[in-house]
Design an enzyme around this catalytic site. Structure first.
Site, short mmCIF file in Angstrom:
data_model
loop_
_atom_site.label_atom_id
_atom_site.label_comp_id
_atom_site.label_asym_id
_atom_site.label_seq_id
_atom_site.Cartn_x
_atom_site.Cartn_y
_atom_site.Cartn_z
N MET A 116 0.83 -1.16 0.00
CA MET A 116 -0.05 0.04 -0.16
C MET A 116 0.96 1.09 -0.03
O MET A 116 0.64 2.40 -0.29
CB MET A 116 -1.00 0.32 1.26
CG MET A 116 -0.31 0.20 2.41
SD MET A 116 -1.63 0.44 3.72
CE MET A 116 -0.82 0.76 5.16
N GLY A 117 2.22 1.03 0.19
CA GLY A 117 2.86 2.24 0.29
C GLY A 117 4.42 1.85 0.27
O GLY A 117 4.79 0.72 0.33
N VAL A 177 7.80 2.89 2.69
CA VAL A 177 8.66 3.30 4.05
C VAL A 177 10.02 3.56 3.80
O VAL A 177 10.70 2.94 3.17
CB VAL A 177 8.69 2.04 5.28
CG1 VAL A 177 9.20 2.49 6.48
CG2 VAL A 177 7.06 1.31 5.31
N LYS A 179 5.96 6.18 6.35
CA LYS A 179 5.00 5.25 5.20
C LYS A 179 4.45 6.22 4.31
O LYS A 179 3.37 7.01 5.02
CB LYS A 179 4.06 4.69 5.92
CG LYS A 179 3.49 3.61 5.25
CD LYS A 179 2.34 2.87 5.72
CE LYS A 179 2.42 1.60 6.22
NZ LYS A 179 1.48 0.68 6.78
N ASP A 236 -3.01 -7.89 10.33
CA ASP A 236 -1.85 -8.50 9.32
C ASP A 236 -0.59 -9.08 10.15
O ASP A 236 0.59 -8.43 9.79
CB ASP A 236 -1.70 -7.13 8.48
CG ASP A 236 -0.76 -7.64 7.37
OD1 ASP A 236 -1.04 -8.75 6.89
OD2 ASP A 236 -0.37 -6.56 6.67
#
Length: 132
Positions: free
Chosen positions: A1-2, A4, A18, A112
């Site tokens: 999703m991104g 870091v 992030k 997660d």
């Protein structure tokens, strides 16, 4: 999703920054879930957890900054060194359980939990990234 990145606060404190991928940042449903994750992460406090330092969920590029944990992810350690000895595994599991107890005490569910979301640092393991 991104992605870091290692960054620093104005005061020089290292942080894990992030940045959300552009395609996710333009999705209203994703932004809603990301904001929910940030709110949840800010409520959670305890040992073996990484605190949120700052965030922006409403700007053009949403982001989250948490304290930087020097170390490697458990999945990287397993890939590089193989199975861990029992003397290492038992404290690791105990610390992860303590972190999960703090997460649950705050009314949050870690969605997660996996080896890539457990950082191994010189002062012990840390549970990171609650998932959305």
């Amino acid at each position: 999703m991104g992605t870091v990145y290692l960054s620093h606060t104005r005061g020089g404190q290292p942080v894990a920054l992030k940045l959300i991928l552009r395609e996710h940042g333009q999705d209203p449903e994703f932004r809603r879930r990301f904001e929910q994750e940030v709110r949840a992460a800010r409520r959670v406090r305890g040992y073996h957890l990484v605190p949120v330092v700052d965030h922006d969920t409403s700007g053009a590029s949403p982001w989250l900054a948490s304290a930087f944990v020097p170390g490697i992810a458990l999945h990287e350690a397993l890939g590089a060194f193989g199975a861990l000895p029992p003397a290492t595994v038992f404290p690791l599991v105990g610390c992860a359980a303590r972190a999960l107890a703090s997460i649950h005490a705050a009314g949050v569910v870690h969605r997660d939990l996996k080896p890539s979301n457990i950082m191994l640092a010189p002062d012990g393991p840390y549970v990171i990234d609650f998932g959305i």
